[in-house]
Design an enzyme around this catalytic site. Structure first.
Site, PDB file in Angstrom:
ATOM      1  N   HIS A  59      -7.853   3.465  -1.697  1.00 20.44           N
ATOM      2  CA  HIS A  59      -9.353   2.673  -1.814  1.00 20.44           C
ATOM      3  C   HIS A  59     -10.273   2.963  -1.640  1.00 20.44           C
ATOM      4  CE1 HIS A  59      -6.861  -1.651  -1.548  1.00 20.44           C
ATOM      5  NE2 HIS A  59      -6.364  -0.912  -3.010  1.00 20.44           N
TER       6      HIS A  59
ATOM      7  N   TYR B  35       1.139  -8.196  -2.276  1.00 19.67           N
ATOM      8  CA  TYR B  35       1.769  -7.202  -3.041  1.00 19.67           C
ATOM      9  C   TYR B  35       3.145  -8.169  -2.272  1.00 19.67           C
ATOM     10  CZ  TYR B  35      -1.442  -3.946  -4.503  1.00 19.67           C
ATOM     11  OH  TYR B  35      -2.205  -3.595  -4.859  1.00 19.67           O
TER      12      TYR B  35
ATOM     13  N   GLN C 134      -3.562   8.410  -2.414  1.00 21.75           N
ATOM     14  CA  GLN C 134      -5.172   8.157  -3.834  1.00 21.75           C
ATOM     15  C   GLN C 134      -6.211   9.212  -3.401  1.00 21.75           C
ATOM     16  OE1 GLN C 134      -6.065   4.006  -3.722  1.00 21.75           O
ATOM     17  NE2 GLN C 134      -3.819   3.817  -3.830  1.00 21.75           N
TER      18      GLN C 134
ATOM     19  N   TYR D 116     -19.620 -10.221  -4.522  1.00 17.36           N
ATOM     20  CA  TYR D 116     -18.443 -10.141  -5.665  1.00 17.36           C
ATOM     21  C   TYR D 116     -16.873 -10.419  -4.968  1.00 17.36           C
ATOM     22  CZ  TYR D 116     -21.810  -7.425  -9.368  1.00 17.36           C
ATOM     23  OH  TYR D 116     -22.453  -7.906  -9.549  1.00 17.36           O
TER      24      TYR D 116
END
Length: 466
Positions: free
Chosen positions: A244, A359, A178, A348
């Site tokens: 990520h 997953y 990514q 958070y």
């Protein structure tokens, strides 16, 4: 007389004893039975559980067979001795109803036209740039020009006539997984200083390992070249993973630069610790210095740039001009993507609280809420993989005015959120099957621009009279 006395006593004892007979418990709902018997293995939310590949079928008869007889060799218990036939039937119905959350994203066909209609607004795609891979970042230059970052590492300047020129002098990136060249923003005073900011996956070698992290480079744009390059932020520690990164940037009206950093796939160590930079939103001055009113600046065990923590992979961020708030989207695992307003020093919750599952189908946590941890404004089950986002402030789109638009990577559409203050009151899937929608921005010209991946395009959304 004695006969009547004994009879009266018997009646009294019978009536009194009836008060001590336990009433038959009320039948549990299907959702209650799911919570009791299924959630420990399949996660708290059935809506997240159903987003999976079904090994033994997902028709009602197949579900009843699976629940009733189980698959003990695979770890699935037999439930027909515990649940009644009616309860099993209702549980199958609950699963079928929850599957509709996934089915709503199974858009039937690819677009056959460049015109898309939605509730109250029709738009036509105007092609701005082509021959891209993954156009991650969009920034608007003066004279209606556009700056585009491609994840491969290339930077393009696109003229108002849609002529594309490559910019030299960008950062060295690790374009694996990514990672790569990610977001781009202009300094609020760009017209005077020509500063441009790039977020990217920086790379270094340690022994025989290649490591990477999220970094920010500032440079001056001179024509089609970048000069005076300076790395103003490096998220520590570097990691051997390739996912990520987070990597959105946003300036607020005070000139602070907010940077999102993902937890790099290590949820057990990174997001809940303020002793590292991963799984955080950071706040910096425009040159990388640390504001002295950052929430953890006086904590010797904390990284001073941290503004909020407990994040997973925040790939969407924007500054709400109307309220002065930083809004953020982040990817959950299987389910539990979030929309948040970022608060100073707030936690958070990831991975202590979460609305999704792992997953592999196993729960991450049994908690979706905990004191001291922020709740999202909304969350998505199943995961839509939210990326870039923008508020529609332009009068060019009266049907979408005040809406929040969010790109979906997974289901390849634009998510329209109708807002009432900070509450999402309605959602609509628009631009269906347009492609993995990486970014959406409103330009200074009042038009909306979207970028999609592989093949990579940038489109301008032109309103069509209805």
């Amino acid at each position: 007389m004695l006969r009547f006395t004994i009879g009266a006593a018997f009646v009294a004892v019978f009536l009194l004893s009836s008060f001590f007979i336990e009433p038959k418990p009320a039948a549990k709902t299907a959702r209650e039975n799911y919570q009791t018997y299924c959630s420990s293995c399949h996660g708290e939310k059935v809506e997240a559980f159903v987003d999976r590949k079904w090994k033994h079928g997902n028709t009602k008869s197949e579900l009843i067979t699976s629940i009733s007889g189980g698959y003990p060799d695979l770890g699935m218990p037999i439930w027909k001795a515990t649940l009644s036939a009616t309860e099993i039937d209702q549980l199958a119905d609950l699963i079928l109803e929850s599957l509709k959350n996934v089915d709503q994203y199974k858009f039937a066909t690819k677009p056959t036209s460049n015109v898309f209609s939605s509730e109250g607004q029709t738009v036509k795609l105007d092609t701005v740039a082509t021959d891209l891979g993954s156009p991650w970042g969009l920034a608007f230059l003066p004279d209606n020009e556009l700056l585009i970052t491609d994840r491969s590492g290339d930077i393009y300047r696109v003229s108002k006539n849609h002529q594309k020129v490559k910019i030299s002098g960008g950062p060295t990136v690790l374009a694996e997984g990514q990672g790569g060249l990610l977001d781009v923003v202009l300094h609020p005073d760009f017209a005077k200083n020509q500063f441009v900011y790039f977020s990217y996956s920086a790379v270094k070698n340690e022994g025989d390992q290649k490591l990477s992290t999220t970094a920010i480079m500032r440079a001056k744009l001179a024509g089609n070249d970048l000069t005076d390059q300076k790395v103003i932020f490096e998220a520590l520690p570097y990691s051997k993973t390739r996912h990520h990164y987070g990597s959105r940037m946003e300036f607020d009206k005070k000139g602070y630069l907010f940077v999102s950093v993902g937890e790099r796939g290590n949820e057990k160590e990174n997001p809940q610790s303020i002793a590292n930079d991963l799984g955080k939103i950071h706040r910096l001055y425009d040159d990388g210095r640390i504001p002295q009113d950052n929430p953890f600046v006086n904590d010797k065990n904390a990284h001073a740039s941290i503004y909020s923590y407990g994040h997973r992979n925040p790939q969407g961020m924007l500054y709400n001009q109307a309220t002065g708030e930083i809004w953020e989207t982040e990817h959950g695992p299987r389910g539990g993507d979030e929309l948040n307003i970022i608060k100073k020093g707030a936690n958070y919750g990831w991975p202590v609280i979460c609305y999704g599952i792992n997953y592999d189908g196993k729960p991450i946590t049994n908690l979706s809420a905990k004191e001291g941890m922020e709740q999202p404004l909304t969350y998505w089950l199943p995961s839509i993989a939210p990326s870039g986002m923008t508020f529609v402030e332009s009068t060019k789109y009266p049907g979408w005015k005040g809406n929040l638009l969010i790109g979906s990577l997974r289901f390849q559409y634009l998510n329209r959120c109708v807002m009432n203050g900070t509450k999402v009151v309605k959602q609509e899937n628009i631009l269906k099957n347009i492609g993995r929608l990486r970014n959406v921005k409103q330009g200074p010209d009042g038009y909306l621009y979207v970028s999609v991946e592989n093949p990579g395009y940038v489109f301008r959304l032109m309103p069509v009279a209805q």
